[in-house]
Design an enzyme around this catalytic site. Structure first.
Site, PDB file in Angstrom:
ATOM      1  N   SER A 232      31.435   2.851  29.790  1.00  0.00           N
ATOM      2  CA  SER A 232      31.578   1.925  29.654  1.00  0.00           C
ATOM      3  C   SER A 232      32.390   0.460  30.583  1.00  0.00           C
ATOM      4  O   SER A 232      32.524   0.499  31.524  1.00  0.00           O
ATOM      5  CB  SER A 232      31.227   1.267  28.098  1.00  0.00           C
ATOM      6  N   ASP A 326      20.279   4.848  28.377  1.00  0.00           N
ATOM      7  CA  ASP A 326      21.699   3.890  27.128  1.00  0.00           C
ATOM      8  C   ASP A 326      21.178   2.290  26.646  1.00  0.00           C
ATOM      9  O   ASP A 326      20.648   1.965  27.867  1.00  0.00           O
ATOM     10  CB  ASP A 326      22.586   3.565  28.407  1.00  0.00           C
ATOM     11  N   HIS A 360      24.000   5.746  24.875  1.00  0.00           N
ATOM     12  CA  HIS A 360      25.702   4.741  25.757  1.00  0.00           C
ATOM     13  C   HIS A 360      26.778   6.126  25.931  1.00  0.00           C
ATOM     14  O   HIS A 360      27.692   6.240  27.131  1.00  0.00           O
ATOM     15  CB  HIS A 360      25.581   3.188  25.122  1.00  0.00           C
TER      16      HIS A 360
END
Length: 419
Positions: A232, A326, A360
């Site tokens: 991320s 995601d 994600h």
């Protein structure tokens, strides 16, 4: 004889290692329900259950018997772990202290009612985060706030800097597990920890450069360069580090961005501005979660080009690991943009591996899928995407792929990787 529930191997197991769960002493073809539960360090309860049927000899082996329903269905030997869901909404399972295990309570109940059957057997299963012989070394040198995990043995070992995303603090569980695979891994905090900045409004790459140098100067870390691992915002920072800093040999980017997000990034006399966003592009899922996947502007257009990380400057080897579901941002688009820029400038084509229906938060194997939780920058819970089984399968493969990649580029070895 009374039924018995066993977990093998019987000794110490690390979180990323599969185990074999079996029940003996049941009646032939007996219907049973298996339940699993654990509490995290803040007391939040995670639970899963599945219905099974014993074989003709009264045995049940989760490696051979398909679940007939419950939290999951089908042949899923580790389903009772990865399918756990929190009782508390919007709660992500995180290991905060790697020196202690998560304790999983396993139960066998008669029949197919998860709350109503008679208890037949139970077992307690500890899942550890500090592999045997791995040394945990807190780092507080200069400005660097981190924890270094060193494998057993004399070394020197290939070095990796490990970064997580928005939320801050110092998360060690991925670094500690990876150190058990032969890497010296520095879990690096960069905000909202100790005396570091409280937000990501302004970050300086010199801090990350100091951390890289600290790792390379350690007598048990071999050079000439280090690896980077980021998820991320951590993945985005790894792209920036690989683009601006020297001594970066390999970078694994898990659902990262080629745009600088959330604050201004400085390095010497250069500045990357944050990419713009619009709340008008927020959507609501059918479950009532906020979906922010379209919120960010494109870093390839207009003034937002000032947020684009100049990845073409990097000489590192890249591996992009992409969850195609995601919903934090467009990870697959960003990976492809990075690839085009690198190739257009004569750099090595990065490896991109895409995982359908993975969300994600791609974690080490067997972490439950976090479908929605608090997003610090948004100020509320958002939808992260992912289908639980596909996400679990992706996590196992990601773990193997990143180890193989780092061994190849940091060790110069083509090696088979154990899960």
């Amino acid at each position: 004889m009374a039924p018995t529930l066993t977990v093998e191997p019987a000794g110490r197991s690390c979180w990323d290692e599969p185990v074999r769960i079996a029940v003996r002493g049941l009646a032939p073809e007996q219907p049973v329900t298996l339940r699993a539960a654990l509490r995290d360090e803040k007391g939040a309860l995670f639970r899963a259950h599945a219905r099974y049927r014993a074989d003709a000899a009264g045995r049940l082996d989760l490696a051979r018997a398909p679940a007939l329903g419950g939290s999951f269905a089908g042949l899923e030997p580790m389903g009772l772990i990865w399918a756990m869901e929190p009782d508390k909404p919007f709660w992500r399972l995180i290991k905060r202290d790697v020196r202690t295990p998560f304790v999983v309570q396993l139960e066998v109940l008669d029949g197919h009612e998860p709350d109503g059957g008679r208890l037949l057997a139970r077992a307690e299963h500890e899942r550890h985060f500090l592999p045997p012989g791995v040394r945990r070394v807190p780092v507080r040198e200069g400005r660097v706030r981190a924890t270094l995990f060193l494998p057993p043995g004399p070394g020197p070992f290939p070095g990796i800097v490990d970064l997580f995303g928005v939320g801050g603090g110092l998360l060690e569980y991925r670094a500690s597990l990876l150190a058990g695979k032969g890497f010296a891994v520095m879990a690096l905090a960069y905000y909202n920890y100790d005396d570091l900045p409280r937000s990501i409004e302004t970050l300086h790459l010199e801090y990350f450069e100091e951390a890289v140098n600290n790792l390379l100067n350690h007598p048990e870390v071999k050079g000439p360069g280090v690896g980077l691992l980021g998820l991320s915002k951590g993945g985005e920072l790894c792209i920036s580090m690989a683009s601006f800093l020297k001594d970066i040999t390999a970078a694994v980017i898990i659902n990262g961005s080629v745009a600088n997000v959330g604050g201004t990034l400085h390095y010497k006399d250069e500045t990357l501005l944050p990419v713009g966003s619009s709340r008008s592009r927020f959507k609501m899922t059918k479950d009532g979660f906020v979906d922010i996947v379209d919120a960010l502007n494109s870093p390839l257009e207009g003034p937002d080009q000032k947020s684009f990380i100049p990845v073409e400057r990097s000489s590192a080897n890249f591996l992009f690991l992409v969850g195609q579901d995601d919903h934090n941002w467009k990870s697959e688009f960003y990976a492809n943009v990075a690839s085009k820029h690198l190739e257009a400038h004569g750099k090595a084509k990065p490896q991109i591996i895409c995982y359908p229906e993975a969300g994600h938060y791609i974690e080490p194997p067997y972490f439950p899928l976090c479908r929605a939780s608090l997003h610090t920058l948004v100020g509320g819970p958002v939808f992260w995407g992912g289908e639980p089984r596909a996400h679990a399968v992706a996590q196992v493969d990601v773990w193997k792929q990143l180890q193989t990649f780092f061994h190849k580029h940091l060790d110069g070895e083509e090696v088979g990787v154990c899960p």
